[in-house]
Design an enzyme around this catalytic site. Structure first.
Site, PDB file in Angstrom:
ATOM      1  N   THR A 199      41.010  25.950  14.933  1.00 13.31           N
ATOM      2  CA  THR A 199      40.633  26.251  13.446  1.00 13.31           C
ATOM      3  C   THR A 199      39.158  25.860  13.265  1.00 13.31           C
ATOM      4  OG1 THR A 199      42.976  25.772  12.441  1.00 13.31           O
ATOM      5  CG2 THR A 199      41.074  25.386  11.189  1.00 13.31           C
ATOM      6  N   HIS A 219      52.518  30.595  16.860  1.00 15.20           N
ATOM      7  CA  HIS A 219      52.193  29.244  16.887  1.00 15.20           C
ATOM      8  C   HIS A 219      53.463  28.336  16.367  1.00 15.20           C
ATOM      9  CE1 HIS A 219      50.285  25.453  16.584  1.00 15.20           C
ATOM     10  NE2 HIS A 219      49.216  25.641  16.026  1.00 15.20           N
ATOM     11  N   TYR A 231      54.126  22.672  12.644  1.00 19.44           N
ATOM     12  CA  TYR A 231      53.955  23.973  11.726  1.00 19.44           C
ATOM     13  C   TYR A 231      55.566  24.621  11.630  1.00 19.44           C
ATOM     14  CZ  TYR A 231      48.973  23.126  12.185  1.00 19.44           C
ATOM     15  OH  TYR A 231      47.884  22.464  11.970  1.00 19.44           O
ATOM     16  N   ASN A 247      52.965  21.736  17.105  1.00 13.95           N
ATOM     17  CA  ASN A 247      51.910  20.990  16.161  1.00 13.95           C
ATOM     18  C   ASN A 247      52.465  20.685  14.922  1.00 13.95           C
ATOM     19  OD1 ASN A 247      50.556  20.819  18.558  1.00 13.95           O
ATOM     20  ND2 ASN A 247      48.621  21.977  17.553  1.00 13.95           N
ATOM     21  N   ASN A 256      51.883  15.769  13.355  1.00 11.28           N
ATOM     22  CA  ASN A 256      52.023  16.179  12.069  1.00 11.28           C
ATOM     23  C   ASN A 256      53.421  15.947  11.523  1.00 11.28           C
ATOM     24  OD1 ASN A 256      49.331  17.066  11.486  1.00 11.28           O
ATOM     25  ND2 ASN A 256      49.813  18.925  12.448  1.00 11.28           N
TER      26      ASN A 256
END
Length: 373
Positions: free
Chosen positions: A27, A183, A188, A186, A244
């Protein structure tokens, strides 16, 4: 080196990769506003790095509720598709290959990024202590804030998100990408369904391991439908990172099952994100070997790899490709530097998120010349 493992070609579907070096998704928060569209600056950034065997774009959100960070690009509107066409054209003009990473952040968002709406997730569990990057609610100063409390998706909404992934895959092909990467790592949205501590559902998407993997399987199949070819679909997983706020009670069992499922579905590759921070948990070599046995496709690994570690991983057979994240930020000619074992430049931390050309396209080449695109 007469036989350098990093510089052997590899067949990935219809693509012949000239080397085993991958530029992974990172990102950078430089999409044009308003509209979150990829732009000429981003095209130059990716084109500078087109000699990678494969580029995977920064996370690209698939629908308005999928956005989790300020100034990140989307791929759900016509102008966003046209913006990405600038990037893919630039990369292909340099002889490169590029996949789009398709992204729905789920609960890792903030109401200010979603027009005041509440983030969505597998379950109504807030990611406590997890911050997201916003433009600034009151004073306009960008920075990181606590992710907002989410609500659980209904069954019909889950089906709609799967459709959004399918449409995003179609958009990616229309934009000129060679394929897409889901994705699912992580912390998400897909990860929020997979990992047991983030999923408290009692319907067909929660509880048992089979149920927690259902959303992953449905999205993977939707991406194959959207691209028209399983060989154009990859999946990113983070089996042991606990990033996360997503933690699984039995991660090795869970992610070996995920690998077997993705092998049965027939996706082209799995991209394993290893923990890459100081004192991060170590991924055991035996687990990597079990992943190799569970999944018949191409395996990519990312996580603080050096040239030496990358060569060893490929030589020992548990990895096919190695992704280098931060080194690609400050070294547009990373492929050349790895080839000649040259020193690597260090990135400027303060320019990673947001801004303009500085810290994005102005890092010099090994000989001191400006990077060209």
């Amino acid at each position: 080196m007469k036989h350098d493992p990093l510089f052997q070609p590899l067949q990935l579907g219809a693509l012949t990769l000239p080397n085993r070096i991958v530029m992974p998704p990172m990102t950078r928060s430089r999409a044009s506003q308003p509209g979150d569209e990829a732009n000429d600056l981003m095209a130059q950034y990716y084109a500078q790095r087109a000699d990678a065997g494969l580029i995977v774009s920064e996370g690209t959100y698939i629908a308005p509720l999928g956005k989790g960070y300020a100034w990140t690009p989307g791929i759900h509107t016509a102008p966003q598709v046209e913006g990405w066409r600038k990037v893919t054209d630039a990369v292909h003009a340099r002889g490169g290959r590029i996949f789009a990473q398709l992204w729905h952040v789920g609960r890792l968002s903030h109401t200010s990024l979603l027009g005041g709406q509440q983030p969505v997730s597998s379950s109504a569990l807030q990611a406590q202590g997890v911050n997201v990057f916003i433009a600034g609610e009151n004073d306009g100063v960008p920075g990181f804030v606590q992710a907002s409390e989410p609500r659980a998706l209904g069954i019909d909404e889950i089906r709609e998100v799967v459709s959004q992934y399918r449409a995003a895959a179609r958009n990616a092909i229309e934009a000129g990408f060679d394929g897409v990467e889901l994705h699912a790592a992580n912390g998400y949205l897909v990860n929020q369904f997979i990992d047991s501590n983030a999923n408290t559902r009692t319907d067909e998407y929660g509880g048992s391991l089979e149920n927690r993997l259902r959303f992953l399987g449905e999205v993977a199949r939707a991406l194959i439908e959207g691209t028209g070819d399983a060989r154009r679909v990859g999946i990113r997983l983070a089996p042991l990172t606990t990033l996360n706020g997503c933690v699984d009670a039995d991660p090795e069992t869970t992610y070996l099952a995920a690998a077997r499922l993705l092998g049965e579905i027939g996706v082209a590759y799995i991209h394993i994100a290893e923990a890459d921070w100081d004192d991060a948990p170590h991924m055991p070599l035996e687990f990597k070997r079990r992943l190799r046995a569970a999944y018949p496709g191409v395996l990519i690994y990312a996580g603080r790899y050096t040239g030496e570690r990358a060569r060893d991983a490929i030589e020992n057979g548990w990895a096919d490709l190695i992704a280098f994240g931060r080194p690609f930020v400050a070294n547009p000619d990373l492929v050349q530097r790895l080839h000649v074992d040259a020193p690597l430049a260090q990135h400027e931390r303060e320019t990673l998120f947001g801004g303009g050309a500085k810290g994005l396209i102005d890092y010099p080449l090994l000989d001191g010349a400006a990077a060209a695109a």
